[in-house]
Motif scaffolding. Structure first.
Motif, PDB file in Angstrom:
ATOM      1  N   ASP A 127      10.518  10.470 -13.585  1.00  0.00           N
ATOM      2  CA  ASP A 127      10.123   9.837 -14.845  1.00  0.00           C
ATOM      3  C   ASP A 127      10.181  10.855 -15.975  1.00  0.00           C
ATOM      4  OD1 ASP A 127       9.653   7.380 -13.706  1.00  0.00           O
ATOM      5  OD2 ASP A 127       7.527   7.767 -13.350  1.00  0.00           O
ATOM      6  N   LEU A 128      10.338  10.349 -17.178  1.00  0.00           N
ATOM      7  CA  LEU A 128      10.307  11.209 -18.352  1.00  0.00           C
ATOM      8  C   LEU A 128       8.893  11.756 -18.521  1.00  0.00           C
ATOM      9  CD1 LEU A 128      12.324   8.915 -20.766  1.00  0.00           C
ATOM     10  CD2 LEU A 128      13.154  10.914 -19.524  1.00  0.00           C
ATOM     11  N   PRO A 129       8.726  12.966 -19.008  1.00  0.00           N
ATOM     12  CA  PRO A 129       7.389  13.550 -19.101  1.00  0.00           C
ATOM     13  C   PRO A 129       6.447  12.799 -20.031  1.00  0.00           C
ATOM     14  CG  PRO A 129       9.078  15.077 -19.915  1.00  0.00           C
ATOM     15  CD  PRO A 129       9.771  13.870 -19.408  1.00  0.00           C
ATOM     16  N   ASP A 130       6.968  12.220 -21.126  1.00  0.00           N
ATOM     17  CA  ASP A 130       6.098  11.515 -22.061  1.00  0.00           C
ATOM     18  C   ASP A 130       5.914  10.051 -21.723  1.00  0.00           C
ATOM     19  OD1 ASP A 130       5.682  13.763 -23.530  1.00  0.00           O
ATOM     20  OD2 ASP A 130       7.303  13.359 -24.955  1.00  0.00           O
ATOM     21  N   GLY A 131       6.534   9.574 -20.668  1.00  0.00           N
ATOM     22  CA  GLY A 131       6.424   8.164 -20.317  1.00  0.00           C
ATOM     23  C   GLY A 131       7.659   7.411 -20.774  1.00  0.00           C
ATOM     24  N   LEU A 132       7.752   6.176 -20.349  1.00  0.00           N
ATOM     25  CA  LEU A 132       8.943   5.386 -20.628  1.00  0.00           C
ATOM     26  C   LEU A 132       8.920   4.700 -21.983  1.00  0.00           C
ATOM     27  CD1 LEU A 132       9.335   3.708 -17.147  1.00  0.00           C
ATOM     28  CD2 LEU A 132      10.640   5.598 -18.053  1.00  0.00           C
ATOM     29  N   TRP A 133       7.755   4.497 -22.569  1.00  0.00           N
ATOM     30  CA  TRP A 133       7.663   3.622 -23.727  1.00  0.00           C
ATOM     31  C   TRP A 133       7.530   4.372 -25.047  1.00  0.00           C
ATOM     32  CZ3 TRP A 133       9.392  -0.380 -21.600  1.00  0.00           C
ATOM     33  CH2 TRP A 133       9.032  -0.721 -20.313  1.00  0.00           C
ATOM     34  N   VAL A 134       7.577   5.686 -25.034  1.00  0.00           N
ATOM     35  CA  VAL A 134       7.421   6.457 -26.259  1.00  0.00           C
ATOM     36  C   VAL A 134       8.809   6.861 -26.754  1.00  0.00           C
ATOM     37  CG1 VAL A 134       6.450   8.536 -27.262  1.00  0.00           C
ATOM     38  CG2 VAL A 134       5.193   7.318 -25.492  1.00  0.00           C
ATOM     39  N   ASN A 135       9.114   6.537 -28.022  1.00  0.00           N
ATOM     40  CA  ASN A 135      10.398   6.925 -28.612  1.00  0.00           C
ATOM     41  C   ASN A 135      10.299   8.358 -29.096  1.00  0.00           C
ATOM     42  OD1 ASN A 135      11.410   4.371 -28.211  1.00  0.00           O
ATOM     43  ND2 ASN A 135      10.776   3.640 -30.241  1.00  0.00           N
ATOM     44  N   GLU A 136      11.336   9.143 -28.841  1.00  0.00           N
ATOM     45  CA  GLU A 136      11.325  10.522 -29.291  1.00  0.00           C
ATOM     46  C   GLU A 136      11.425  10.557 -30.806  1.00  0.00           C
ATOM     47  OE1 GLU A 136      13.950  13.283 -27.467  1.00  0.00           O
ATOM     48  OE2 GLU A 136      13.726  12.325 -25.508  1.00  0.00           O
TER      49      GLU A 136
ATOM     50  N   LEU B 237       1.906  14.142  -9.761  1.00  0.00           N
ATOM     51  CA  LEU B 237       2.710  15.362  -9.653  1.00  0.00           C
ATOM     52  C   LEU B 237       3.813  15.424 -10.702  1.00  0.00           C
ATOM     53  CD1 LEU B 237       3.110  15.920  -5.819  1.00  0.00           C
ATOM     54  CD2 LEU B 237       1.538  17.016  -7.393  1.00  0.00           C
ATOM     55  N   GLY B 238       4.499  14.330 -10.934  1.00  0.00           N
ATOM     56  CA  GLY B 238       5.589  14.303 -11.898  1.00  0.00           C
ATOM     57  C   GLY B 238       6.799  15.078 -11.409  1.00  0.00           C
ATOM     58  N   GLY B 239       7.959  14.732 -11.925  1.00  0.00           N
ATOM     59  CA  GLY B 239       9.189  15.439 -11.605  1.00  0.00           C
ATOM     60  C   GLY B 239       9.713  15.220 -10.197  1.00  0.00           C
ATOM     61  N   LEU B 240       9.275  14.152  -9.525  1.00  0.00           N
ATOM     62  CA  LEU B 240       9.713  13.901  -8.150  1.00  0.00           C
ATOM     63  C   LEU B 240      10.909  12.960  -8.123  1.00  0.00           C
ATOM     64  CD1 LEU B 240       6.266  13.422  -6.360  1.00  0.00           C
ATOM     65  CD2 LEU B 240       7.737  15.432  -6.323  1.00  0.00           C
ATOM     66  N   HIS B 241      11.907  13.329  -7.348  1.00  0.00           N
ATOM     67  CA  HIS B 241      13.061  12.468  -7.113  1.00  0.00           C
ATOM     68  C   HIS B 241      12.701  11.515  -5.974  1.00  0.00           C
ATOM     69  CE1 HIS B 241      15.859  14.944  -9.535  1.00  0.00           C
ATOM     70  NE2 HIS B 241      14.996  15.903  -9.214  1.00  0.00           N
ATOM     71  N   GLN B 242      13.241  10.296  -6.015  1.00  0.00           N
ATOM     72  CA  GLN B 242      12.859   9.277  -5.037  1.00  0.00           C
ATOM     73  C   GLN B 242      14.086   8.564  -4.486  1.00  0.00           C
ATOM     74  OE1 GLN B 242       9.980   6.462  -6.519  1.00  0.00           O
ATOM     75  NE2 GLN B 242      10.636   4.874  -5.127  1.00  0.00           N
TER      76      GLN B 242
ATOM     77  N   LYS C 138       0.838  -1.199   0.000  1.00  0.00           N
ATOM     78  CA  LYS C 138       0.000   0.000   0.000  1.00  0.00           C
ATOM     79  C   LYS C 138       0.875   1.252   0.000  1.00  0.00           C
ATOM     80  CE  LYS C 138      -3.906  -0.406   1.991  1.00  0.00           C
ATOM     81  NZ  LYS C 138      -5.070  -0.467   2.884  1.00  0.00           N
ATOM     82  N   THR C 139       2.007   1.200   0.674  1.00  0.00           N
ATOM     83  CA  THR C 139       2.949   2.318   0.693  1.00  0.00           C
ATOM     84  C   THR C 139       3.497   2.579  -0.707  1.00  0.00           C
ATOM     85  OG1 THR C 139       3.569   1.700   2.951  1.00  0.00           O
ATOM     86  CG2 THR C 139       5.065   3.165   1.774  1.00  0.00           C
ATOM     87  N   VAL C 140       3.905   1.528  -1.382  1.00  0.00           N
ATOM     88  CA  VAL C 140       4.443   1.659  -2.743  1.00  0.00           C
ATOM     89  C   VAL C 140       3.356   2.190  -3.682  1.00  0.00           C
ATOM     90  CG1 VAL C 140       5.398   0.381  -4.706  1.00  0.00           C
ATOM     91  CG2 VAL C 140       6.200  -0.106  -2.391  1.00  0.00           C
ATOM     92  N   THR C 141       2.129   1.735  -3.515  1.00  0.00           N
ATOM     93  CA  THR C 141       1.023   2.207  -4.348  1.00  0.00           C
ATOM     94  C   THR C 141       0.824   3.709  -4.181  1.00  0.00           C
ATOM     95  OG1 THR C 141      -0.079   0.056  -4.228  1.00  0.00           O
ATOM     96  CG2 THR C 141      -1.444   1.949  -4.811  1.00  0.00           C
ATOM     97  N   CYS C 142       0.833   4.188  -2.956  1.00  0.00           N
ATOM     98  CA  CYS C 142       0.670   5.625  -2.699  1.00  0.00           C
ATOM     99  C   CYS C 142       1.776   6.432  -3.374  1.00  0.00           C
ATOM    100  CB  CYS C 142       0.667   5.903  -1.199  1.00  0.00           C
ATOM    101  SG  CYS C 142      -0.797   5.329  -0.342  1.00  0.00           S
ATOM    102  N   VAL C 143       3.001   5.956  -3.279  1.00  0.00           N
ATOM    103  CA  VAL C 143       4.133   6.660  -3.889  1.00  0.00           C
ATOM    104  C   VAL C 143       3.984   6.710  -5.402  1.00  0.00           C
ATOM    105  CG1 VAL C 143       6.615   6.489  -4.318  1.00  0.00           C
ATOM    106  CG2 VAL C 143       5.736   6.230  -2.009  1.00  0.00           C
ATOM    107  N   GLU C 144       3.608   5.605  -6.011  1.00  0.00           N
ATOM    108  CA  GLU C 144       3.466   5.567  -7.467  1.00  0.00           C
ATOM    109  C   GLU C 144       2.337   6.483  -7.939  1.00  0.00           C
ATOM    110  OE1 GLU C 144       5.587   4.258  -9.622  1.00  0.00           O
ATOM    111  OE2 GLU C 144       6.798   3.615  -7.921  1.00  0.00           O
ATOM    112  N   ILE C 145       1.252   6.551  -7.188  1.00  0.00           N
ATOM    113  CA  ILE C 145       0.160   7.459  -7.536  1.00  0.00           C
ATOM    114  C   ILE C 145       0.649   8.905  -7.473  1.00  0.00           C
ATOM    115  CG2 ILE C 145      -2.064   8.383  -6.743  1.00  0.00           C
ATOM    116  CD1 ILE C 145      -2.768   5.501  -5.876  1.00  0.00           C
ATOM    117  N   MET C 146       1.362   9.242  -6.417  1.00  0.00           N
ATOM    118  CA  MET C 146       1.845  10.615  -6.259  1.00  0.00           C
ATOM    119  C   MET C 146       2.838  10.981  -7.359  1.00  0.00           C
ATOM    120  SD  MET C 146       3.275  12.619  -2.992  1.00  0.00           S
ATOM    121  CE  MET C 146       1.639  13.106  -2.542  1.00  0.00           C
TER     122      MET C 146
END
Length: 183
Positions: free
Chosen positions: A139-148, A78-83, A66-74
């Motif tokens: 994370d990258l703003p466009d997601g991990l699976w999109v090629n530039e 929000l985006g741009g968070l260092h972990q 549940k802790t990991v789930t909360c972190v992933e949702i946040m």
């Protein structure tokens, strides 16, 4: 243990495993019975404030997922968070008492010390030490699976139905049902 019932559970207090945390850091202690909706409502409101730069989520035992789930949702909202993630063990102290009454009228107590996994996750709007064990960059703003630069595929051209194929038995095996049908 079937003659005993759990009376009390407590966890031993331990300091957060992060050094150099500011005094006003928000700490979210996730419990097994916590509602994610309630946790996220409070955490998102606090991280929405300009003066809140870091938040720590911690949970042990069954609350780790549940802790990991909360972190992933946040992180997604929000985006741009260092972990930085730290995993350790905590000791839970459980007190059990005997259901059956003793002849003298005294209740028999049993104390159990359990070592359970625990996780502490620090999320920060500000950059953290990248060489620290357990660090994850934003994370990258466009997601991990999109090629530039690559065009996105049109999903309308894909068929939503799969092709059904009949299961065939290999020629070396004889099917007794097929043999009966031929007779």
């Amino acid at each position: 243990m079937e003659n005993f019932r759990k009376v009390k559970t407590s966890e031993e207090e331990s300091p957060l495993p992060f050094s150099d945390l500011p005094s006003g850091v928000v700490e979210m202690k996730v419990k097994e019975g916590s509602k994610i909706r309630n946790l996220m409502g409070f955490a998102m409101a606090r991280m929405g404030l300009e003066d809140t730069r870091q938040i720590v989520f911690s949970g042990c035992g069954r609350a780790v997922t549940k802790t990991v789930t909360c972190v992933e949702i946040m992180k997604r909202k929000l985006g741009g968070l260092h972990q930085v993630t730290k995993v350790q063990y905590k000791t839970l102290v459980e007190v059990w008492e005997n259901k059956d009454a003793q002849p003298e009228g005294q209740v028999e107590h049993l104390t159990v010390h359990k070592n359970v996994p625990s996780i502490c996750i620090l999320l920060s709007k500000d950059p953290l030490d990248t060489h620290q064990m357990g660090y994850q960059p934003p994370d990258l703003p466009d997601g991990l699976w999109v090629n530039e630069g690559a065009p996105r595929e049109d999903k309308s051209s894909c068929s939503s139905k799969g092709t059904k194929r009949r299961l065939r038995t290999p020629p070396c095996e004889e099917d007794p049902l097929r043999k009966k049908a031929q007779l």
